[in-house]
Scaffold this active site. Structure first.
Site, PDB file in Angstrom:
ATOM      1  N   ASP A  89     -61.515 -24.050   5.696  1.00 20.50           N
ATOM      2  CA  ASP A  89     -60.423 -23.160   6.100  1.00 20.50           C
ATOM      3  C   ASP A  89     -59.819 -22.411   4.921  1.00 20.50           C
ATOM      4  O   ASP A  89     -58.646 -22.074   4.926  1.00 20.50           O
ATOM      5  CB  ASP A  89     -59.312 -23.945   6.836  1.00 20.50           C
ATOM      6  CG  ASP A  89     -59.868 -24.776   7.958  1.00 20.50           C
ATOM      7  OD1 ASP A  89     -60.638 -24.226   8.751  1.00 20.50           O
ATOM      8  OD2 ASP A  89     -59.553 -25.976   8.038  1.00 20.50           O
ATOM      9  N   GLY A  93     -64.909 -22.332  12.103  1.00 20.59           N
ATOM     10  CA  GLY A  93     -64.136 -21.284  12.752  1.00 20.59           C
ATOM     11  C   GLY A  93     -63.748 -20.273  11.697  1.00 20.59           C
ATOM     12  O   GLY A  93     -62.921 -20.551  10.854  1.00 20.59           O
ATOM     13  N   HIS A  94     -64.402 -19.144  11.707  1.00 19.51           N
ATOM     14  CA  HIS A  94     -64.128 -18.141  10.684  1.00 19.51           C
ATOM     15  C   HIS A  94     -63.328 -16.991  11.297  1.00 19.51           C
ATOM     16  O   HIS A  94     -63.807 -16.286  12.173  1.00 19.51           O
ATOM     17  CB  HIS A  94     -65.437 -17.636  10.062  1.00 19.51           C
ATOM     18  CG  HIS A  94     -66.099 -18.690   9.221  1.00 19.51           C
ATOM     19  ND1 HIS A  94     -67.364 -18.569   8.721  1.00 19.51           N
ATOM     20  CD2 HIS A  94     -65.637 -19.870   8.771  1.00 19.51           C
ATOM     21  CE1 HIS A  94     -67.660 -19.647   8.014  1.00 19.51           C
ATOM     22  NE2 HIS A  94     -66.621 -20.450   8.039  1.00 19.51           N
ATOM     23  N   LYS A 101     -62.909 -18.134   4.140  1.00 20.36           N
ATOM     24  CA  LYS A 101     -64.247 -17.616   3.806  1.00 20.36           C
ATOM     25  C   LYS A 101     -64.602 -16.428   4.678  1.00 20.36           C
ATOM     26  O   LYS A 101     -65.251 -15.502   4.222  1.00 20.36           O
ATOM     27  CB  LYS A 101     -65.309 -18.710   4.013  1.00 20.36           C
ATOM     28  CG  LYS A 101     -65.150 -19.895   3.100  1.00 20.36           C
ATOM     29  CD  LYS A 101     -66.248 -20.915   3.315  1.00 20.36           C
ATOM     30  CE  LYS A 101     -66.078 -21.739   4.582  1.00 20.36           C
ATOM     31  NZ  LYS A 101     -64.941 -22.665   4.585  1.00 20.36           N
TER      32      LYS A 101
END
Ligand code: IMP
Length: 435
Positions: free
Chosen positions: A15, A42-43, A18
């Site tokens: 987190d 989760g991006h 990125k």
């Protein structure tokens, strides 16, 4: 087009932001490739105020013409993949011709999620705090040589039926409260395979051909170094090699294909799930960081644990990954604080540790050794030049660089692509100058 293939990976516990860094750098690359993890990631990316959350497909998909690769080291839940493809389609973004899924990637089967939840329940107080996506059980089957790969799903039907029957039977022996019928699992898998077929291929070959044609590749890490199965805070880790070593095995590319490594680190530290977080804060400052930084999991919505910047962790990540530079994110979240702290060691019964230990018991009861610095109490949000940052913020960054042993080439001052400083004298600027 850049000539250097680079890796962008997390230097802390995930987190770090990125998604934004990958998204910002993507126009320099012909392909963006994921090498490990699954839809536990989760991006989050903001483009002109619109929020995109990607879990499995590299965030490069938001840029027309860039190939997006899911490597053999990734575990693929077909339903999660289709959900993402459909969401992108609803926003007018097509994946056909650009998305490539390795034929050697293992699939997450519906009951892997059940096994994940069960395993956590059995661990009780020692639970890992997983994302309950079935990631660990899918990798267990892979290493146990029972896994089902994408090419197996697309291959001989009778052989697939046999494998599914055996796997479901093993599941039924573990979860005795309910009995799963293998046939619907098999039928679903066959249908899923047909939908995936146009995207499936030899990803290693594709990447080699892309490089031979002069295209550069960005290797996109998910999770982060301290969540790496080998180098992270075991057992409170994910089940794959999130650090640089995962690239070669997870994509079928040689080490010399990795021309540079950019580690992404927050200007403070966060973690979701259980396990040590030596600089963890509780109370008012933690709440402020969480609220200002919107520190809630992109995949699960869980509140993230927050703490000061830990230079021991980043120095360790720099060593494991050979970081050439850091992209420092969320600097603006610290804007209102009167004082900021940097951890440079851990005070333990065995003395002061300055290297991250393997045995987590050494961290139990450890006290961080902090350097205190005055805050800057003025906005950095949206600043795009290092010299325009408040003097105290510049000092904070310079000190982070000294104690972490690696320079901050990129500094993110807000969630939008444009809210970024790229230092002109940095190695990162050099990578793209070769374009
Ligand atoms: P799993 O990957 O779902 O098995 O979870 C193992 C650990 O990794 C848990 O502490 C999760 O919270 C953490 N984790 C997995 N994916 C991410 C991520 O993308 N960001 C941050 N933590 C993650």
């Amino acid at each position: 087009m850049a000539k250097t293939n680079i890796a962008v990976l997390g230097a802390q516990w995930g987190d770090e932001g990125k998604g934004k860094i990958v998204d910002m750098l993507t126009p320099h690359f012909a392909a963006v490739a994921r090498y490990q993890g699954g839809h536990n990631a989760g991006h989050t990316v903001y483009v002109q105020g619109t929020k995109f959350v990607l879990h499995l497909i590299p965030s490069g998909i938001l840029h027309p013409g860039v190939a997006c690769v899911i490597g053999n080291g990734v575990v693929v839940d077909p339903q999660a993949l289709f959900k993402e493809v459909d969401e992108l389609a609803a926003m007018g973004i097509g994946v056909d011709g650009r998305l490539r899924v390795s034929e050697k990637a293992h699939v997450i089967l519906p009951y892997h999620r059940e096994l994940d939840v069960l395993s956590e329940a059995r661990r009780g107080e020692r639970k890992i705090g997983t994302t309950s996506r079935g990631i660990g059980p899918a990798y267990e089957d892979k290493i146990g040589r029972r896994g089902i790969r994408v090419c197996d799903v697309l291959g001989d039907r009778a052989a697939l039926a046999e494998e599914v029957r055996e796997n479901v039977s093993a599941r039924n022996q573990i979860i005795r409260e309910t009995t799963l019928d293998w046939q619907p699992v098999f039928e679903r898998l066959v249908a899923d395979g047909e939908r995936m077929r146009p995207w499936v291929g030899d990803v290693s070959l594709f990447l080699h051909q892309t490089m031979a044609a002069g295209g550069a590749i960005m290797f996109e890490g998910a999770q982060a170094t301290l969540l790496d199965i080998d180098h992270g805070t075991y057992p409170f880790v994910t089940s794959s090699n999130a650090s640089v070593g995962g690239i070669c095995t997870g994509l079928g590319v040689p080490p010399r294909a990795i021309g540079g490594v950019l580690g992404v680190a927050k200007a403070y530290t966060t973690r979701v799930g259980e396990g040590p977080l030596p600089t963890e804060l509780f109370g008012e400052i933690a709440d402020r960081l969480r609220d200002t930084g919107q520190e809630y999991g992109a995949s699960t919505g869980r509140p993230r644990r927050c703490g000061w910047y830990d230079a021991v962790v980043v120095r360790y990540s720099a060593r494991i990954n050979g970081l050439d530079a850091i992209a420092l994110t969320k600097l603006d979240v610290l804007d209102d604080l009167a004082e900021v702290m940097i951890c440079t060691g851990y005070r333990t019964d065995a003395g002061i540790l300055t290297e991250f230990p393997a045995d987590l018991r050494l961290l139990a009861g450890a006290e961080p050794v902090y350097e205190r610095m005055p805050g800057w109490s003025s906005p950095t949000k949206g600043v795009t030049r290092f010299e325009e940052l408040p003097a105290q913020a510049q000092r904070y960054i310079r000190r982070l660089e000294e104690v972490s042993g690696v320079g901050c080439a990129v500094i993110s001052t807000g969630s939008d692509r444009a809210e970024t400083i790229v230092r002109g004298d940095s190695i990162v600027a050099g990578w793209f100058a070769k374009s």
